[in-house]
Design a protein around this motif. Structure first.
Motif, PDB file in Angstrom:
ATOM      1  N   GLY A 137      47.445 -43.820  32.107  1.00 21.57           N
ATOM      2  CA  GLY A 137      46.766 -44.387  33.276  1.00 21.57           C
ATOM      3  C   GLY A 137      47.555 -44.269  34.565  1.00 21.57           C
ATOM      4  O   GLY A 137      47.449 -45.120  35.448  1.00 21.57           O
ATOM      5  N   TYR A 138      48.365 -43.213  34.672  1.00 24.60           N
ATOM      6  CA  TYR A 138      49.166 -42.969  35.866  1.00 24.60           C
ATOM      7  C   TYR A 138      48.780 -41.643  36.503  1.00 24.60           C
ATOM      8  O   TYR A 138      48.162 -40.791  35.872  1.00 24.60           O
ATOM      9  N   SER A 139      49.191 -41.486  37.755  1.00 21.92           N
ATOM     10  CA  SER A 139      49.044 -40.183  38.399  1.00 21.92           C
ATOM     11  C   SER A 139      50.137 -39.259  37.868  1.00 21.92           C
ATOM     12  O   SER A 139      51.096 -39.711  37.238  1.00 21.92           O
ATOM     13  N   TRP A 140      49.995 -37.969  38.166  1.00 21.31           N
ATOM     14  CA  TRP A 140      51.040 -37.016  37.775  1.00 21.31           C
ATOM     15  C   TRP A 140      52.377 -37.435  38.381  1.00 21.31           C
ATOM     16  O   TRP A 140      53.397 -37.419  37.723  1.00 21.31           O
ATOM     17  N   LYS A 141      52.290 -37.802  39.658  1.00 14.83           N
ATOM     18  CA  LYS A 141      53.507 -38.195  40.364  1.00 14.83           C
ATOM     19  C   LYS A 141      54.164 -39.400  39.678  1.00 14.83           C
ATOM     20  O   LYS A 141      55.386 -39.457  39.528  1.00 14.83           O
ATOM     21  N   GLY A 142      53.348 -40.346  39.259  1.00 14.69           N
ATOM     22  CA  GLY A 142      53.873 -41.520  38.568  1.00 14.69           C
ATOM     23  C   GLY A 142      54.524 -41.158  37.243  1.00 14.69           C
ATOM     24  O   GLY A 142      55.586 -41.678  36.888  1.00 14.69           O
ATOM     25  N   VAL A 143      53.902 -40.248  36.503  1.00 13.46           N
ATOM     26  CA  VAL A 143      54.454 -39.810  35.219  1.00 13.46           C
ATOM     27  C   VAL A 143      55.773 -39.067  35.442  1.00 13.46           C
ATOM     28  O   VAL A 143      56.745 -39.275  34.708  1.00 13.46           O
ATOM     29  N   PHE A 144      55.812 -38.206  36.467  1.00 11.00           N
ATOM     30  CA  PHE A 144      57.050 -37.471  36.759  1.00 11.00           C
ATOM     31  C   PHE A 144      58.181 -38.437  37.143  1.00 11.00           C
ATOM     32  O   PHE A 144      59.331 -38.229  36.763  1.00 11.00           O
ATOM     33  N   LYS A 145      57.838 -39.476  37.881  1.00 14.44           N
ATOM     34  CA  LYS A 145      58.846 -40.459  38.275  1.00 14.44           C
ATOM     35  C   LYS A 145      59.395 -41.172  37.038  1.00 14.44           C
ATOM     36  O   LYS A 145      60.611 -41.304  36.872  1.00 14.44           O
ATOM     37  N   ILE A 146      58.489 -41.624  36.171  1.00 16.67           N
ATOM     38  CA  ILE A 146      58.917 -42.297  34.934  1.00 16.67           C
ATOM     39  C   ILE A 146      59.723 -41.332  34.065  1.00 16.67           C
ATOM     40  O   ILE A 146      60.750 -41.709  33.487  1.00 16.67           O
ATOM     41  N   HIS A 147      59.297 -40.090  34.000  1.00 17.62           N
ATOM     42  CA  HIS A 147      59.998 -39.078  33.199  1.00 17.62           C
ATOM     43  C   HIS A 147      61.431 -38.901  33.703  1.00 17.62           C
ATOM     44  O   HIS A 147      62.379 -38.872  32.909  1.00 17.62           O
ATOM     45  N   GLY A 148      61.586 -38.789  35.010  1.00 18.12           N
ATOM     46  CA  GLY A 148      62.925 -38.642  35.583  1.00 18.12           C
ATOM     47  C   GLY A 148      63.811 -39.840  35.272  1.00 18.12           C
ATOM     48  O   GLY A 148      64.979 -39.689  34.892  1.00 18.12           O
ATOM     49  N   GLN A 149      63.246 -41.018  35.404  1.00 18.41           N
ATOM     50  CA  GLN A 149      63.991 -42.233  35.082  1.00 18.41           C
ATOM     51  C   GLN A 149      64.334 -42.287  33.594  1.00 18.41           C
ATOM     52  O   GLN A 149      65.434 -42.695  33.211  1.00 18.41           O
ATOM     53  N   ALA A 150      63.384 -41.860  32.774  1.00 15.47           N
ATOM     54  CA  ALA A 150      63.603 -41.879  31.325  1.00 15.47           C
ATOM     55  C   ALA A 150      64.723 -40.920  30.932  1.00 15.47           C
ATOM     56  O   ALA A 150      65.554 -41.243  30.076  1.00 15.47           O
ATOM     57  N   LEU A 151      64.761 -39.739  31.560  1.00 16.94           N
ATOM     58  CA  LEU A 151      65.834 -38.787  31.263  1.00 16.94           C
ATOM     59  C   LEU A 151      67.197 -39.346  31.673  1.00 16.94           C
ATOM     60  O   LEU A 151      68.185 -39.187  30.944  1.00 16.94           O
ATOM     61  N   GLN A 152      67.227 -40.008  32.822  1.00 11.73           N
ATOM     62  CA  GLN A 152      68.488 -40.626  33.266  1.00 11.73           C
ATOM     63  C   GLN A 152      68.929 -41.710  32.281  1.00 11.73           C
ATOM     64  O   GLN A 152      70.109 -41.781  31.912  1.00 11.73           O
TER      65      GLN A 152
END
Length: 143
Positions: free
Chosen positions: A113-128
């Motif tokens: 239920g997120y935008s692509w941008k939101g998913v990319f942001k969470i993904h970046g945080q998750a990788l960190q």
């Protein structure tokens, strides 16, 4: 090794497995075609040994597919445990969806239920977060 490099190995291994399975399907189809044509022609002599050789090679390919499956299963089990160790459930969900389930970004965005941008942001945080939690393990895998 970075978290993304580590997790991307699973996606690559899945691709390798799918390609190997595709090759196996092609070989199986070729053998069945050869067998059917040799039965239809009633050719004697070396044709039977040719088909037998093909079956042996098919068995070897089946072993190769099983080996690729074993690699993928082991990689997934290890990565699942590492992802589960992350404190944030959103981070876990994105990494699991992308690297374990192999979902595309669009599917992850819709499912969460997120935008692509939101998913990319969470993904970046998750990788960190993954790198912070598993720094030592990633460092040992990189060498």
């Amino acid at each position: 090794m970075t978290a993304k490099e580590y997790l991307s190995r699973i996606r690559r291994q899945n691709f390798i497995l799918k390609q190997t399975e595709h090759e196996l399907t092609e070989i199986r189809s070729d053998i069945l075609t050869i067998r059917a044509s040799s039965l239809a022609e009633h050719v004697s002599g070396s044709k039977k040994s040719d088909v037998a050789d093909k079956y042996i090679r098919l068995e070897q390919y089946m072993d190769k597919v099983n080996h690729e499956w074993d690699i993928l299963i082991n990689m997934r089990m290890e990565a699942k445990a590492m992802i589960k160790a992350l404190p944030d459930p959103q981070h876990q969900a994105v990494l699991y969806a992308r690297y374990i389930n192999g979902l595309r970004w669009e599917a992850i965005a819709v499912e969460m239920g997120y935008s692509w941008k939101g998913v990319f942001k969470i993904h970046g945080q998750a990788l960190q977060a993954f790198e912070q939690v598993h720094h030592d393990a990633l460092a040992s895998k990189g060498s």
